[in-house]
Design a protein around this motif. Structure first.
Motif, PDB file in Angstrom:
ATOM      1  N   LEU A   6       0.831  -1.205   0.000  1.00  0.00           N
ATOM      2  CA  LEU A   6       0.000   0.000   0.000  1.00  0.00           C
ATOM      3  C   LEU A   6       0.866   1.255   0.000  1.00  0.00           C
ATOM      4  CD1 LEU A   6      -2.854   1.140   0.084  1.00  0.00           C
ATOM      5  CD2 LEU A   6      -2.746   1.024   2.562  1.00  0.00           C
ATOM      6  N   LEU A   7       1.887   1.282   0.824  1.00  0.00           N
ATOM      7  CA  LEU A   7       2.800   2.427   0.839  1.00  0.00           C
ATOM      8  C   LEU A   7       3.557   2.547  -0.476  1.00  0.00           C
ATOM      9  CD1 LEU A   7       4.214   2.167   4.467  1.00  0.00           C
ATOM     10  CD2 LEU A   7       2.553   3.803   3.593  1.00  0.00           C
ATOM     11  N   TRP A   8       3.940   1.412  -1.037  1.00  0.00           N
ATOM     12  CA  TRP A   8       4.628   1.381  -2.334  1.00  0.00           C
ATOM     13  C   TRP A   8       3.718   1.983  -3.408  1.00  0.00           C
ATOM     14  CZ3 TRP A   8       9.382  -1.445  -2.499  1.00  0.00           C
ATOM     15  CH2 TRP A   8      10.005  -1.492  -3.741  1.00  0.00           C
ATOM     16  N   GLY A   9       2.429   1.631  -3.366  1.00  0.00           N
ATOM     17  CA  GLY A   9       1.465   2.168  -4.320  1.00  0.00           C
ATOM     18  C   GLY A   9       1.251   3.657  -4.157  1.00  0.00           C
ATOM     19  N   ILE A  10       1.258   4.147  -2.927  1.00  0.00           N
ATOM     20  CA  ILE A  10       1.100   5.582  -2.687  1.00  0.00           C
ATOM     21  C   ILE A  10       2.297   6.346  -3.247  1.00  0.00           C
ATOM     22  CG2 ILE A  10       1.011   7.342  -0.870  1.00  0.00           C
ATOM     23  CD1 ILE A  10      -0.696   5.318   0.745  1.00  0.00           C
ATOM     24  N   VAL A  11       3.491   5.812  -3.038  1.00  0.00           N
ATOM     25  CA  VAL A  11       4.688   6.449  -3.591  1.00  0.00           C
ATOM     26  C   VAL A  11       4.635   6.440  -5.117  1.00  0.00           C
ATOM     27  CG1 VAL A  11       7.195   6.234  -3.830  1.00  0.00           C
ATOM     28  CG2 VAL A  11       6.137   5.976  -1.586  1.00  0.00           C
ATOM     29  N   ALA A  12       4.202   5.333  -5.700  1.00  0.00           N
ATOM     30  CA  ALA A  12       4.081   5.242  -7.158  1.00  0.00           C
ATOM     31  C   ALA A  12       3.038   6.232  -7.673  1.00  0.00           C
ATOM     32  CB  ALA A  12       3.720   3.823  -7.576  1.00  0.00           C
ATOM     33  N   LEU A  13       1.936   6.404  -6.940  1.00  0.00           N
ATOM     34  CA  LEU A  13       0.893   7.345  -7.346  1.00  0.00           C
ATOM     35  C   LEU A  13       1.407   8.777  -7.322  1.00  0.00           C
ATOM     36  CD1 LEU A  13      -2.137   7.679  -8.069  1.00  0.00           C
ATOM     37  CD2 LEU A  13      -2.520   8.035  -5.635  1.00  0.00           C
ATOM     38  N   VAL A  14       2.141   9.133  -6.293  1.00  0.00           N
ATOM     39  CA  VAL A  14       2.712  10.490  -6.218  1.00  0.00           C
ATOM     40  C   VAL A  14       3.700  10.702  -7.357  1.00  0.00           C
ATOM     41  CG1 VAL A  14       4.200  11.986  -4.832  1.00  0.00           C
ATOM     42  CG2 VAL A  14       2.345  10.738  -3.748  1.00  0.00           C
ATOM     43  N   TRP A  15       4.506   9.709  -7.633  1.00  0.00           N
ATOM     44  CA  TRP A  15       5.477   9.780  -8.723  1.00  0.00           C
ATOM     45  C   TRP A  15       4.768   9.906 -10.065  1.00  0.00           C
ATOM     46  CZ3 TRP A  15       9.862   5.598  -9.057  1.00  0.00           C
ATOM     47  CH2 TRP A  15      10.866   6.041  -9.907  1.00  0.00           C
ATOM     48  N   MET A  16       3.643   9.201 -10.220  1.00  0.00           N
ATOM     49  CA  MET A  16       2.871   9.278 -11.456  1.00  0.00           C
ATOM     50  C   MET A  16       2.267  10.670 -11.637  1.00  0.00           C
ATOM     51  SD  MET A  16      -0.531   7.245 -12.631  1.00  0.00           S
ATOM     52  CE  MET A  16      -1.468   8.224 -11.483  1.00  0.00           C
ATOM     53  N   ILE A  17       1.807  11.272 -10.553  1.00  0.00           N
ATOM     54  CA  ILE A  17       1.244  12.625 -10.628  1.00  0.00           C
ATOM     55  C   ILE A  17       2.319  13.621 -11.063  1.00  0.00           C
ATOM     56  CG2 ILE A  17       0.264  14.493  -9.234  1.00  0.00           C
ATOM     57  CD1 ILE A  17      -1.257  12.299  -7.679  1.00  0.00           C
ATOM     58  N   VAL A  18       3.524  13.458 -10.557  1.00  0.00           N
ATOM     59  CA  VAL A  18       4.629  14.322 -10.979  1.00  0.00           C
ATOM     60  C   VAL A  18       4.923  14.112 -12.463  1.00  0.00           C
ATOM     61  CG1 VAL A  18       7.103  14.752 -10.694  1.00  0.00           C
ATOM     62  CG2 VAL A  18       5.652  14.491  -8.684  1.00  0.00           C
ATOM     63  N   ALA A  19       4.787  12.869 -12.937  1.00  0.00           N
ATOM     64  CA  ALA A  19       5.061  12.570 -14.343  1.00  0.00           C
ATOM     65  C   ALA A  19       4.004  13.149 -15.278  1.00  0.00           C
ATOM     66  CB  ALA A  19       5.175  11.066 -14.543  1.00  0.00           C
ATOM     67  N   PHE A  20       2.873  13.634 -14.730  1.00  0.00           N
ATOM     68  CA  PHE A  20       1.868  14.295 -15.562  1.00  0.00           C
ATOM     69  C   PHE A  20       2.272  15.708 -15.956  1.00  0.00           C
ATOM     70  CE2 PHE A  20      -1.630  11.312 -14.338  1.00  0.00           C
ATOM     71  CZ  PHE A  20      -2.008  11.018 -15.626  1.00  0.00           C
ATOM     72  N   ILE A  21       3.265  16.266 -15.296  1.00  0.00           N
ATOM     73  CA  ILE A  21       3.740  17.609 -15.635  1.00  0.00           C
ATOM     74  C   ILE A  21       4.388  17.536 -17.014  1.00  0.00           C
ATOM     75  CG2 ILE A  21       5.368  19.432 -14.984  1.00  0.00           C
ATOM     76  CD1 ILE A  21       4.997  18.510 -12.073  1.00  0.00           C
ATOM     77  N   PRO A  22       4.047  18.483 -17.888  1.00  0.00           N
ATOM     78  CA  PRO A  22       4.635  18.452 -19.229  1.00  0.00           C
ATOM     79  C   PRO A  22       6.172  18.395 -19.172  1.00  0.00           C
ATOM     80  CG  PRO A  22       2.897  20.064 -19.146  1.00  0.00           C
ATOM     81  CD  PRO A  22       3.096  19.581 -17.733  1.00  0.00           C
ATOM     82  N   LEU A  23       6.731  17.631 -20.053  1.00  0.00           N
ATOM     83  CA  LEU A  23       8.169  17.381 -20.194  1.00  0.00           C
ATOM     84  C   LEU A  23       8.749  16.499 -19.082  1.00  0.00           C
ATOM     85  CD1 LEU A  23       9.365  20.844 -21.474  1.00  0.00           C
ATOM     86  CD2 LEU A  23       8.792  18.826 -22.807  1.00  0.00           C
ATOM     87  N   LEU A  24       7.891  15.983 -18.203  1.00  0.00           N
ATOM     88  CA  LEU A  24       8.351  15.020 -17.201  1.00  0.00           C
ATOM     89  C   LEU A  24       7.711  13.653 -17.420  1.00  0.00           C
ATOM     90  CD1 LEU A  24       8.452  17.100 -13.896  1.00  0.00           C
ATOM     91  CD2 LEU A  24      10.341  16.434 -15.357  1.00  0.00           C
ATOM     92  N   GLY A  25       7.098  13.463 -18.587  1.00  0.00           N
ATOM     93  CA  GLY A  25       6.440  12.205 -18.900  1.00  0.00           C
ATOM     94  C   GLY A  25       7.390  11.034 -18.975  1.00  0.00           C
TER      95      GLY A  25
END
Length: 82
Positions: A6-25
Motif C-alpha cells: 500500500l505504501l509502495w502504491g502511494i509512492v508510485a501514485l505520487v510519482w505518477m502525478i509528478v510525471a503528468f507535468i509536461p516534459l516530465l512524462g
C-alpha cells in the motif's frame, strides 16, 4: 506485506502525478516497473495473509494496477517522451 504494498502504491501514485507535468512524462518509464514490483509484493501479501486481513494487500494491488494502467496510457499518448 499488505502495508508495504500500500505504501509502495502511494509512492508510485505520487510519482505518477509528478510525471503528468509536461516534459516530465519520461518518469513513467520508471514508475511502471516500480508499480509492477509493488503489485508483485501485494500478490505475495495476498497469498500469505489470512483471509480476514487482506484489505491492505488488496488496496495496494489495486492502486499499483491503476498506476500501471495510467502510466501505460500516458506513455501511449505522449509517444513515450513527453
Amino acid at each position: 506485506m499488505g502495508l508495504i504494498s500500500l505504501l509502495w502504491g502511494i509512492v508510485a501514485l505520487v510519482w505518477m502525478i509528478v510525471a503528468f507535468i509536461p516534459l516530465l512524462g519520461w518518469g513513467n518509464w520508471f514508475v511502471i516497473p516500480f508499480a509492477g514490483i509493488g503489485a508483485i509484493i501485494a500478490a505475495i501479501g495476498l497469498l500469505f495473509t489470512a483471509p480476514g486481513n487482506r484489505g491492505r494487500a488488496k488496496a495496494g494491488l489495486l492502486l499499483n494496477i491503476v498506476v500501471i494502467v495510467v502510466g501505460v496510457l500516458r506513455l501511449g499518448l505522449g509517444g513515450g517522451v513527453i
